[in-house]
Design a protein around this motif. Structure first.
Motif, PDB file in Angstrom:
ATOM      1  N   ASP A  45     -34.714  -9.716  -6.122  1.00 29.41           N
ATOM      2  CA  ASP A  45     -33.745 -10.517  -5.367  1.00 29.41           C
ATOM      3  C   ASP A  45     -33.115 -11.580  -6.252  1.00 29.41           C
ATOM      4  OD1 ASP A  45     -34.187  -9.161  -3.027  1.00 29.41           O
ATOM      5  OD2 ASP A  45     -35.558 -10.657  -2.193  1.00 29.41           O
TER       6      ASP A  45
ATOM      7  N   ASP B 227     -29.400 -23.776  -2.712  1.00 26.35           N
ATOM      8  CA  ASP B 227     -29.080 -24.721  -1.655  1.00 26.35           C
ATOM      9  C   ASP B 227     -28.224 -25.829  -2.246  1.00 26.35           C
ATOM     10  OD1 ASP B 227     -30.561 -23.490   0.417  1.00 26.35           O
ATOM     11  OD2 ASP B 227     -32.407 -24.411  -0.309  1.00 26.35           O
TER      12      ASP B 227
ATOM     13  N   ASN C  98     -33.630 -22.122  -4.678  1.00 26.22           N
ATOM     14  CA  ASN C  98     -34.607 -22.287  -3.607  1.00 26.22           C
ATOM     15  C   ASN C  98     -35.677 -21.223  -3.791  1.00 26.22           C
ATOM     16  OD1 ASN C  98     -36.105 -22.349  -1.249  1.00 26.22           O
ATOM     17  ND2 ASN C  98     -34.342 -22.944  -0.012  1.00 26.22           N
ATOM     18  N   TYR C  99     -36.733 -21.595  -4.476  1.00 23.73           N
ATOM     19  CA  TYR C  99     -37.795 -20.641  -4.806  1.00 23.73           C
ATOM     20  C   TYR C  99     -38.568 -20.190  -3.579  1.00 23.73           C
ATOM     21  CZ  TYR C  99     -36.777 -22.017  -9.563  1.00 23.73           C
ATOM     22  OH  TYR C  99     -36.135 -22.257 -10.756  1.00 23.73           O
ATOM     23  N   SER C 100     -38.538 -20.942  -2.509  1.00 20.66           N
ATOM     24  CA  SER C 100     -39.286 -20.567  -1.307  1.00 20.66           C
ATOM     25  C   SER C 100     -38.634 -19.417  -0.545  1.00 20.66           C
ATOM     26  CB  SER C 100     -39.448 -21.771  -0.383  1.00 20.66           C
ATOM     27  OG  SER C 100     -38.192 -22.165   0.125  1.00 20.66           O
ATOM     28  N   LYS C 101     -37.358 -19.126  -0.809  1.00 19.47           N
ATOM     29  CA  LYS C 101     -36.659 -18.068  -0.072  1.00 19.47           C
ATOM     30  C   LYS C 101     -36.640 -16.729  -0.808  1.00 19.47           C
ATOM     31  CE  LYS C 101     -33.569 -21.056   2.553  1.00 19.47           C
ATOM     32  NZ  LYS C 101     -32.168 -21.407   2.810  1.00 19.47           N
ATOM     33  N   LYS C 102     -37.095 -16.673  -2.050  1.00 17.68           N
ATOM     34  CA  LYS C 102     -37.072 -15.420  -2.807  1.00 17.68           C
ATOM     35  C   LYS C 102     -38.141 -14.486  -2.243  1.00 17.68           C
ATOM     36  CE  LYS C 102     -37.063 -13.612  -7.444  1.00 17.68           C
ATOM     37  NZ  LYS C 102     -37.203 -13.885  -8.857  1.00 17.68           N
ATOM     38  N   THR C 103     -37.748 -13.237  -1.958  1.00 19.77           N
ATOM     39  CA  THR C 103     -38.691 -12.311  -1.329  1.00 19.77           C
ATOM     40  C   THR C 103     -39.282 -11.308  -2.305  1.00 19.77           C
ATOM     41  OG1 THR C 103     -36.840 -10.927  -0.655  1.00 19.77           O
ATOM     42  CG2 THR C 103     -37.646 -12.532   0.958  1.00 19.77           C
TER      43      THR C 103
ATOM     44  N   LEU D  33     -32.039 -15.179  -6.716  1.00 21.00           N
ATOM     45  CA  LEU D  33     -32.590 -16.408  -6.167  1.00 21.00           C
ATOM     46  C   LEU D  33     -31.518 -17.150  -5.374  1.00 21.00           C
ATOM     47  CD1 LEU D  33     -35.284 -17.895  -6.265  1.00 21.00           C
ATOM     48  CD2 LEU D  33     -34.434 -19.148  -8.230  1.00 21.00           C
ATOM     49  N   PRO D  34     -31.763 -17.444  -4.096  1.00 22.71           N
ATOM     50  CA  PRO D  34     -30.775 -18.192  -3.303  1.00 22.71           C
ATOM     51  C   PRO D  34     -30.702 -19.636  -3.781  1.00 22.71           C
ATOM     52  CG  PRO D  34     -32.755 -17.800  -2.016  1.00 22.71           C
ATOM     53  CD  PRO D  34     -32.945 -17.092  -3.326  1.00 22.71           C
TER      54      PRO D  34
END
Length: 157
Positions: free
Chosen positions: A58, A63, A49-54, A60-61
């Protein structure tokens, strides 16, 4: 790409014999797919989930984008009524009224004459109201498939 065999699940049931459900995990480029010998099913697809990486540091989370049971035991006990992730069959979808017809053509063997046509009706079990769905109560999705690791990139059911 990598293939890992996960710990198997032992199933003991009053109405079915003792069985082992083999589980596998395939990974490539941050995507992970988990497979089960129960119904030859896909139990997880983990996508980055590239939109959640800060920050760049980090991890990468991921889904899980597959509907599935919390465990293979629950899928087995529930007989996968919603057909989550499993192969369906002998047919896919519904057969209205659990019945279909086939036209049979048979050449007369003695006289080598014209083909004799007969229309035959087949009645199937009804497992979806008045209809037959995805192979019935004992379709492919309810079977524990033999699984073979082909190489470090493939498993065959």
């Amino acid at each position: 790409m990598g293939l890992t065999e996960l710990p198997s699940v032992q199933i003991n049931s009053c109405d079915r014999s003792s069985s082992t459900i083999r589980l596998f995990q395939l990974t490539l480029n941050g995507v992970t797919v988990e497979l089960s010998a129960l119904g030859a099913s896909v139990t997880k697809v983990l996508l980055p989930n590239y939109s959640k990486k800060t920050t760049p540091e980090d991890t990468l989370p991921v889904d899980d984008v597959v509907l599935s049971y919390a465990s293979q035991k629950r899928q087995y006990d529930d007989k996968n009524k919603p057909f989550f992730g499993a192969i369906v069959g002998r047919v896919a979808n519904r057969i209205k009224d659990g019945r279909f017809q086939l036209l049979h053509k048979q050449k007369e063997e003695i006289s080598n004459g014209p083909a004799v046509e007969t229309l035959e009706t087949y009645q199937l079990e009804k497992n979806n109201g008045p209809n037959h769905l995805h192979g019935g109560f004992d379709g492919f999705c309810h079977k524990i498939w033999c699984a073979n690791i082909i190489n470090d990139q493939a498993v065959q059911f």
